[in-house]
Design a protein around this motif. Structure first.
Motif, PDB file in Angstrom:
ATOM      1  N   GLU A  66       2.427   2.683   5.141  1.00 29.86           N
ATOM      2  CA  GLU A  66       2.144   3.711   4.149  1.00 29.86           C
ATOM      3  C   GLU A  66       2.440   3.143   2.773  1.00 29.86           C
ATOM      4  OE1 GLU A  66       3.605   8.141   2.633  1.00 29.86           O
ATOM      5  OE2 GLU A  66       4.384   7.321   4.519  1.00 29.86           O
ATOM      6  N   LEU A  67       1.415   3.051   1.955  1.00 35.12           N
ATOM      7  CA  LEU A  67       1.539   2.588   0.580  1.00 35.12           C
ATOM      8  C   LEU A  67       1.504   3.789  -0.354  1.00 35.12           C
ATOM      9  CD1 LEU A  67      -1.050  -0.338   0.756  1.00 35.12           C
ATOM     10  CD2 LEU A  67       1.439  -0.513   1.021  1.00 35.12           C
ATOM     11  N   ALA A  68       1.954   3.593  -1.566  1.00 39.97           N
ATOM     12  CA  ALA A  68       1.896   4.670  -2.553  1.00 39.97           C
ATOM     13  C   ALA A  68       0.458   5.105  -2.814  1.00 39.97           C
ATOM     14  CB  ALA A  68       2.557   4.224  -3.859  1.00 39.97           C
ATOM     15  N   VAL A  69      -0.506   4.237  -2.498  1.00 40.92           N
ATOM     16  CA  VAL A  69      -1.914   4.553  -2.741  1.00 40.92           C
ATOM     17  C   VAL A  69      -2.649   4.972  -1.478  1.00 40.92           C
ATOM     18  CG1 VAL A  69      -2.056   3.066  -4.766  1.00 40.92           C
ATOM     19  CG2 VAL A  69      -2.508   2.105  -2.498  1.00 40.92           C
ATOM     20  N   ARG A 107       3.853  -4.801  -5.364  1.00 43.66           N
ATOM     21  CA  ARG A 107       4.417  -3.500  -5.734  1.00 43.66           C
ATOM     22  C   ARG A 107       4.121  -3.166  -7.195  1.00 43.66           C
ATOM     23  NH1 ARG A 107      10.393  -4.748  -3.695  1.00 43.66           N
ATOM     24  NH2 ARG A 107       9.685  -6.853  -4.269  1.00 43.66           N
ATOM     25  N   ARG A 108       3.863  -4.189  -8.010  1.00 40.87           N
ATOM     26  CA  ARG A 108       3.522  -3.979  -9.421  1.00 40.87           C
ATOM     27  C   ARG A 108       2.125  -4.534  -9.687  1.00 40.87           C
ATOM     28  NH1 ARG A 108       8.141  -5.996 -13.319  1.00 40.87           N
ATOM     29  NH2 ARG A 108       7.946  -7.937 -12.108  1.00 40.87           N
ATOM     30  N   ASN A 124      -0.159  -2.743  -7.499  1.00 37.66           N
ATOM     31  CA  ASN A 124       0.344  -1.391  -7.789  1.00 37.66           C
ATOM     32  C   ASN A 124       0.349  -0.527  -6.522  1.00 37.66           C
ATOM     33  OD1 ASN A 124       0.653  -1.678 -10.721  1.00 37.66           O
ATOM     34  ND2 ASN A 124      -1.589  -1.844 -10.723  1.00 37.66           N
ATOM     35  N   ALA A 125       0.817  -1.124  -5.425  1.00 32.72           N
ATOM     36  CA  ALA A 125       0.782  -0.443  -4.130  1.00 32.72           C
ATOM     37  C   ALA A 125       2.109  -0.604  -3.395  1.00 32.72           C
ATOM     38  CB  ALA A 125      -0.366  -0.986  -3.288  1.00 32.72           C
ATOM     39  N   PRO A 126       3.210  -0.075  -3.948  1.00 36.36           N
ATOM     40  CA  PRO A 126       4.495  -0.230  -3.265  1.00 36.36           C
ATOM     41  C   PRO A 126       4.494   0.417  -1.886  1.00 36.36           C
ATOM     42  CG  PRO A 126       4.660   1.347  -5.068  1.00 36.36           C
ATOM     43  CD  PRO A 126       3.324   0.684  -5.195  1.00 36.36           C
ATOM     44  N   PRO A 127       5.020  -0.277  -0.865  1.00 35.66           N
ATOM     45  CA  PRO A 127       5.099   0.325   0.464  1.00 35.66           C
ATOM     46  C   PRO A 127       6.172   1.408   0.503  1.00 35.66           C
ATOM     47  CG  PRO A 127       6.114  -1.847   0.470  1.00 35.66           C
ATOM     48  CD  PRO A 127       5.514  -1.658  -0.886  1.00 35.66           C
ATOM     49  N   LEU A 128       5.867   2.501   1.202  1.00 33.40           N
ATOM     50  CA  LEU A 128       6.805   3.617   1.340  1.00 33.40           C
ATOM     51  C   LEU A 128       7.406   3.698   2.740  1.00 33.40           C
ATOM     52  CD1 LEU A 128       4.736   6.375  -0.527  1.00 33.40           C
ATOM     53  CD2 LEU A 128       6.421   4.765  -1.466  1.00 33.40           C
ATOM     54  N   ILE A 140      13.174   0.893   3.133  1.00 28.64           N
ATOM     55  CA  ILE A 140      12.246   1.974   3.461  1.00 28.64           C
ATOM     56  C   ILE A 140      12.216   2.158   4.978  1.00 28.64           C
ATOM     57  CG2 ILE A 140      10.845   1.546   1.412  1.00 28.64           C
ATOM     58  CD1 ILE A 140       8.781   0.186   3.190  1.00 28.64           C
TER      59      ILE A 140
END
Length: 394
Positions: free
Chosen positions: A279-282, A193-194, A267-271, A108
């Motif tokens: 920046e996390l998916a959340v 991430r999960r 449940n917060a995969p880094p982007l 990423i």
């Protein structure tokens, strides 16, 4: 003549292979070739410095170094000082135990920013690895993101969160301990991430996060309304169920009730990583330092007859240190079966001058004596010149 076997890499899997070989055939000659002047690989440089019980296995390995047909050859790097082809030609069999010590990438944006560290580099700094003497600047670090849901992520977070009294019996290098103690740290975010049902923590290590003197572990109870996957072996399901039980206990804790809060986020995969934030998916999380704990890669080695791999070099970065024993013993049996039908090679010794077991024991005595003065297991020598000077001082 007797067969000669080279073990490339002096970590746990390599020593377990030596043990397996010599239990079955005490007449073998075994050379352990290691790029560092010190043996024990992951145990010395990769196990968290506060987990001294895990490091105690080196006593068994040191006994193997005392055997007359075992030779330790430190400061020799295969691929630099010797070619792999030379080693394969000179020995009747070669066992590769080089592990995996390259931090895996997430792929990423921002991974090469100076405030983003891989866990191997970070833990090697804590442990005084001579190639990783300089650690991150923690002087302004208030918030840290630890990316990963395995025991390595717990190791990183735990050592950062512990106070001086909790680290008093560890072998953390003084420079790292002082930097952590001086950091204005308030929040550590362990980011999965999960979901929590997929976390690979082990119960003892996770539960320890709830007993830290200066840190409180918390999590969002809404994230825990899940069940372990129905598939998979029973021990795995039980382990994951225990993790969920422990995490539900953390959900009852009050953030800020101790100087440091450890946040378990799922449940917060880094982007992307950017200065001052991840920046996390959340959403966006402000952080001053990131440590990624997502696994390791290894260097290539020959794949040919007479060459065998053990440990992480064979299966990847999974399993505990004791789990290497059965695998290494099984590979040792394969090697011995290979040698039965082959006459020993008649080749000259190819090893250049090296730090031998006596040199390592000088280093060991020096470090243990320095530690005894401070009530610690040891104080490590952390730079190449000092290590070599002590090892070569007769």
């Amino acid at each position: 003549m007797t067969h000669r076997v080279a073990i490339v890499g002096a970590g746990p899997s390599g020593f377990y292979a030596v043990d397996g070989l010599l239990r079955a055939n005490p007449d073998l000659h075994v050379d352990i070739i290691e790029r560092l002047p010190t043996p024990f690989g992951l145990v010395r440089a990769g196990v968290a410095p506060d987990h001294q019980g895990t490091k105690a296995v080196v006593r068994q390995f040191d006994r193997l170094l005392a055997l007359p047909d075992v030779r330790f050859a430190g400061t020799i790097e295969v691929g630099r000082d010797l070619g792999w082809d030379e080693v394969c030609e000179a020995y009747d069999a070669v066992i590769v135990a080089t592990g995996r010590v390259i931090d895996r990438k997430l792929g990423i944006p921002g991974e090469d920013l100076p405030h983003v560290w891989g866990s191997w580099r970070f833990i090697a700094w804590l442990n005084g690895h001579p190639d990783f003497r300089v650690g991150p600047d923690l002087s302004q670090v208030r918030s840290i993101a630890v990316i990963g849901n395995g025991n390595v992520a717990l190791d990183v977070a735990r050592v950062l969160a512990k106070g001086a009294e909790e680290m008093a019996r560890s072998d953390i290098v003084p420079e790292a301990e002082a930097a952590i103690a001086a950091a204005p740290l308030a929040d550590i975010h362990i980011i999965g991430r999960r979901g929590p049902e997929h976390a690979s923590f082990t119960g003892n290590e996770l539960a320890e996060m709830g007993r830290l003197a200066r840190a409180v572990a918390v999590t969002d109870p809404a994230a825990l309304n899940v069940a372990p996957p129905a598939s998979g072996p029973t021990p795995e399901r039980l382990r994951k169920a225990k993790n969920l039980e422990i995490l539900k206990g953390f959900a009852a804790h009050q953030p800020g009730s101790k100087p440091i809060t450890i946040h378990f986020r799922f449940n917060a995969p880094p982007l992307a990583f950017r200065p001052g934030e991840v920046e996390l998916a959340v959403g966006i999380l402000p952080v001053d330092l990131v440590v990624t704990c997502i696994g390791y890669e290894g260097e290539p080695f020959p794949r040919q007859e007479g060459v065998y791999a053990v440990g992480w070099a064979r299966r990847g970065p999974t399993g505990t240190i004791p789990s290497n024993r059965a695998e290494s013993h099984a590979v040792a049996k394969e090697v011995l079966a290979w040698l039965v039908a082959r006459d020993p090679k008649s080749r000259p010794d190819i090893l250049p001058a090296a730090i031998d077991a006596a040199g390592w024991h000088r280093i060991d005595r020096h470090e243990v004596a320095a530690g005894a003065a401070l009530g610690r297991p040891r104080v490590k020598l952390t730079d190449w010149p000092a290590l070599l000077a002590v090892a070569q001082d007769d």
